[in-house]
Design a protein around this motif. Sequence first.
Motif, mmCIF file in Angstrom:
data_model
loop_
_atom_site.group_PDB
_atom_site.id
_atom_site.type_symbol
_atom_site.label_atom_id
_atom_site.label_comp_id
_atom_site.label_asym_id
_atom_site.label_seq_id
_atom_site.Cartn_x
_atom_site.Cartn_y
_atom_site.Cartn_z
ATOM 1 N N TYR A 1 -8.258 36.987 98.855
ATOM 2 C CA TYR A 1 -10.206 37.251 99.254
ATOM 3 C C TYR A 1 -10.444 37.707 98.397
ATOM 4 O O TYR A 1 -10.354 37.736 97.255
ATOM 5 C CB TYR A 1 -9.723 38.327 100.445
ATOM 6 N N GLY A 2 -11.815 37.518 98.807
ATOM 7 C CA GLY A 2 -13.094 37.894 96.862
ATOM 8 C C GLY A 2 -13.322 39.412 97.171
ATOM 9 O O GLY A 2 -12.483 40.218 97.254
ATOM 10 N N VAL A 3 -13.598 39.586 95.986
ATOM 11 C CA VAL A 3 -14.761 41.141 95.072
ATOM 12 C C VAL A 3 -15.472 41.405 96.224
ATOM 13 O O VAL A 3 -16.311 40.518 95.970
ATOM 14 C CB VAL A 3 -14.360 41.303 93.767
ATOM 15 N N TRP B 1 -0.577 34.970 89.322
ATOM 16 C CA TRP B 1 -2.210 34.752 89.030
ATOM 17 C C TRP B 1 -2.878 35.104 90.106
ATOM 18 O O TRP B 1 -3.400 33.977 90.414
ATOM 19 C CB TRP B 1 -2.480 34.460 88.248
ATOM 20 N N TRP B 2 -3.615 35.917 90.802
ATOM 21 C CA TRP B 2 -4.377 36.119 91.633
ATOM 22 C C TRP B 2 -5.735 35.514 91.531
ATOM 23 O O TRP B 2 -6.464 36.651 90.081
ATOM 24 C CB TRP B 2 -4.519 37.171 93.106
ATOM 25 N N TRP B 3 -6.578 34.791 92.038
ATOM 26 C CA TRP B 3 -7.752 34.444 92.172
ATOM 27 C C TRP B 3 -8.634 34.908 92.668
ATOM 28 O O TRP B 3 -8.472 34.135 93.912
ATOM 29 C CB TRP B 3 -8.532 32.704 91.721
ATOM 30 N N TYR C 1 6.422 38.319 88.010
ATOM 31 C CA TYR C 1 6.138 39.278 87.818
ATOM 32 C C TYR C 1 4.740 38.971 89.439
ATOM 33 O O TYR C 1 4.263 38.171 89.438
ATOM 34 C CB TYR C 1 5.017 39.577 86.520
ATOM 35 N N HIS C 2 5.223 40.134 89.822
ATOM 36 C CA HIS C 2 3.524 40.341 90.740
ATOM 37 C C HIS C 2 3.341 41.320 90.948
ATOM 38 O O HIS C 2 3.725 42.533 91.349
ATOM 39 C CB HIS C 2 4.667 40.066 92.439
ATOM 40 N N GLY C 3 1.781 41.042 90.493
ATOM 41 C CA GLY C 3 1.826 40.253 89.679
ATOM 42 C C GLY C 3 0.136 40.424 88.625
ATOM 43 O O GLY C 3 0.211 41.825 88.397
ATOM 44 N N ALA C 4 -0.324 39.371 88.400
ATOM 45 C CA ALA C 4 -1.464 39.537 87.271
ATOM 46 C C ALA C 4 -3.003 38.706 88.792
ATOM 47 O O ALA C 4 -2.735 38.321 89.069
ATOM 48 C CB ALA C 4 -1.269 39.069 86.185
ATOM 49 N N TRP D 1 -9.799 44.304 88.475
ATOM 50 C CA TRP D 1 -10.311 44.163 89.772
ATOM 51 C C TRP D 1 -8.190 43.691 89.759
ATOM 52 O O TRP D 1 -7.767 43.306 89.606
ATOM 53 C CB TRP D 1 -10.076 42.639 89.921
ATOM 54 N N LYS D 2 -8.599 44.388 91.022
ATOM 55 C CA LYS D 2 -6.709 44.985 91.742
ATOM 56 C C LYS D 2 -6.487 44.183 92.898
ATOM 57 O O LYS D 2 -7.449 44.067 94.336
ATOM 58 C CB LYS D 2 -6.479 45.884 91.571
ATOM 59 N N PHE D 3 -4.907 43.392 93.094
ATOM 60 C CA PHE D 3 -4.468 43.532 93.975
ATOM 61 C C PHE D 3 -3.794 44.528 94.592
ATOM 62 O O PHE D 3 -2.708 45.200 94.381
ATOM 63 C CB PHE D 3 -3.708 41.702 94.126
ATOM 64 N N TYR D 4 -4.117 44.520 95.855
ATOM 65 C CA TYR D 4 -3.089 45.877 96.779
ATOM 66 C C TYR D 4 -2.102 45.876 96.620
ATOM 67 O O TYR D 4 -1.078 47.223 96.497
ATOM 68 C CB TYR D 4 -3.246 45.584 97.775
ATOM 69 N N ALA D 5 -0.910 44.799 96.613
ATOM 70 C CA ALA D 5 0.209 44.641 96.451
ATOM 71 C C ALA D 5 1.627 44.953 95.321
ATOM 72 O O ALA D 5 1.933 43.420 95.556
ATOM 73 C CB ALA D 5 1.061 44.095 98.471
ATOM 74 N N SER D 6 0.463 44.971 94.332
ATOM 75 C CA SER D 6 1.449 44.331 93.416
ATOM 76 C C SER D 6 1.576 45.749 92.202
ATOM 77 O O SER D 6 1.030 46.363 92.812
ATOM 78 C CB SER D 6 0.346 43.530 92.540
ATOM 79 N N THR D 7 2.749 45.599 91.160
ATOM 80 C CA THR D 7 2.777 46.403 89.948
ATOM 81 C C THR D 7 1.540 45.501 89.301
ATOM 82 O O THR D 7 1.784 43.874 88.886
ATOM 83 C CB THR D 7 3.829 46.025 89.699
ATOM 84 N N HIS D 8 1.050 46.068 88.343
ATOM 85 C CA HIS D 8 -0.420 45.353 87.732
ATOM 86 C C HIS D 8 -0.449 45.285 86.401
ATOM 87 O O HIS D 8 0.423 45.920 85.405
ATOM 88 C CB HIS D 8 -1.227 46.705 87.322
#
Length: 774
Positions: A95-97, A62-64, A471-474, A486-493
Amino acid sequence: MTLENSRNVPKFLLFLSLLILTNLSLEETSGQNSQRTDLQNTSARDWILPQIGSEQKAWTRWWWMGNAVTKEGITWQLEQMAEQNFGGVEISPIYGVEGYEEASVEYLSDEWMDLLLHTVSEARRLGMQTDMITGTGWPFGGNHVSTEDAARRFEVKTFQLQGGQKLKNQILHVNRRNVAVAPLHTLMAYSHNGEILDLTGYVNDMGYLDWIPGQNSGRWQLIAIFNDWTNMQVKRAAPGAEGQVMDHFSERALSNYLERYDAAFQPLEDGLLRAFFNDSYEVERANWTHDFFDQFQTYRGYDLRAYLPAFLGVNQPILPENGLDIPATELTQRLRADFHETIHDLALNRFVKPWLAWTHSKGSLARNQAHGFPANILDIYGAADIPEMEIFGQARFRIPGLRTNPDVSHRIDSPNPLVLKFASSAANVEGRKLTSSETATWLDEHFMVSLSQLRPHVDMQFISGINHTIYHGATYSPREEKWPGWKFYASTHFSPSNTFWNDLGDFNRYLANSQAFLQYGTPGNNVLLYFPVHDLWHSDTRNAGTPYYIRYHNPDNWFYGTEMGNTAERLWERGYAFDYVSDRQLRQIRVDNGVIHTGNTYYDTVIIPRTGYMPLETMKQLLQIAQDGATVIFKGNLPHNVPGLHDLRERLLERDELYGALDFQPVGIHGIYQANVGRGRILKGNNAGYLLSYAGIKREPLVDEGLDYIRRRHNDGMIYFVSNLHGSAVDNWVTIAADAGYVVMFDPYTEKTGLAKTRENSSGGIDVYIQMKP
């Protein structure tokens, strides 16, 4: 026999074997020999399904992003996850948005810790648990890591002198990336006649050498070692936490790194978090620490500084007066192998084990990804409470109709169960219950991944021994944020904005049902396959000091095409159930009534692939295992050499004495030779399959039908998880190796269960009728 109602069967009279099948076809199939798999519409939970709690369910990273989170947003997203059958989250600040900078919360501040407490409280309310990475981004590092504690590498400069000459050059090295002068660590001088001097104390603050060799002393070679930095920065760090990566070979650096976590967690209850997490080792170029030479001498028993010319390959080796009569190339290989093993020891004993002890001091577990370490990753995985692998990109399945993206499925590092098995092997050998996996990393681009693509990857990790999916990740995203959030680039969503979100709960129920069985009982593998890491270290021909990373992403450099990799592929194809084992892990083994015991499981034999360099201690242990009544198998001849340099002559003589006591005699079939040792025996030959068959080790014939499997033992029998990851449907009688009074089938997706159709085969074993589509 076929039993129509399992509930009427007195289980205490029968040997119970449970066959867990995936993708079961419940429909009549055409063909003269077609039969219907007998699954009843009974509830699996009423029958035999183990209890499902948070650890049996799917988890997610879970990326914050920028730590721009709120209590309201945390609660909303956790509730969304709980509705879709998630069991836990791993908090990972990054990193932030853009545009939300003012919403960022300072990492580990009182406000941030309050948000963490809220997360743990809400997760518990929802029946979930919480893990947390020990840092932001990856690897360990940040703005609190001093220059003294930063990741280091050594740099080398060489100089030539003649007797009576003064060195005019400054002995300096400037780090190009930060334009700083790297401290001189050591200056050694080697004469053409074998004299060795430590001149470090003769270099002044300006870098000039205040020493002149004797007029008639001949040619001298000077080698300067500088205590340089890698300058590596934390990847994807959270705002305000950017900084240098720490020195993973220094316990002082780790202790200093953890001080801020001690301060932040000091007022909180122990056990607040289920586990702390360490991401894969991705410390680029680090190969050094302040006291490396001292540590090398402690671990390897000699001073590497006496052999620097040979180690570095900067000139023809200049040996000490007691130099060994071995070829120059072999000397260099032995020195570099000892270097790699010392890096291994430092990583294990100064980073992994102290970090593990620290997590325990907080009442939590340690979840660790070992891949990428410049070490024997079996030892690094095995030290953790929860060893973790990862699945990155798309595997190369032949399943008809499965959508793939060639850009991510044709890579050398495509997921392979034989590589994934390194984490589960360490867990099994060390007696750990869980093996986790960072699952579906970059399975495809955002919103391009379907659950039908996810399914075979999850099944593949199951058959490799992984039983705890993360999972990688939320990504944390405010509820009011416009789609897609918001999304992290290297992931399945794996977030509510994905189109498969409303169906994910059903998939997660399948996963939880499967993992409930895969965490139940004890491992069912019965062969140990030795990992000859010393052969890798001795084969290194790169620049001196280049770390030998055993990465998930470069198996072609350390697994594919090696004797061990080829043996593993052969055993896998033939249906043998095995775990990998390291030298250190072998030394933990005990034998009872001819059975090999380690951790909480047991094995029938250990097999050694063709191996060149084996530590003498390992060979002694293998002989002891045979002496105590077990069977030890060597593919090919016994290892011809011992690794490293220290006491080489003495170790080779002792090896010869050990080998001389073995009396190998041909057994008359398949070129196999046997030496009786104590109550056991040692076998050798050129075909692993023939050797295992002669040793009485059963294989699983179901692989002949194109099925993949993994087994677990339990008090009443054996659990099989079976999946069809190949191109053809199976509709046939299939032999299983386990003895069974009857066989229960359970479909973890539909939750239907019942007695399978079985028959006794001509060998006295059990055949099961199986129908499975790809």
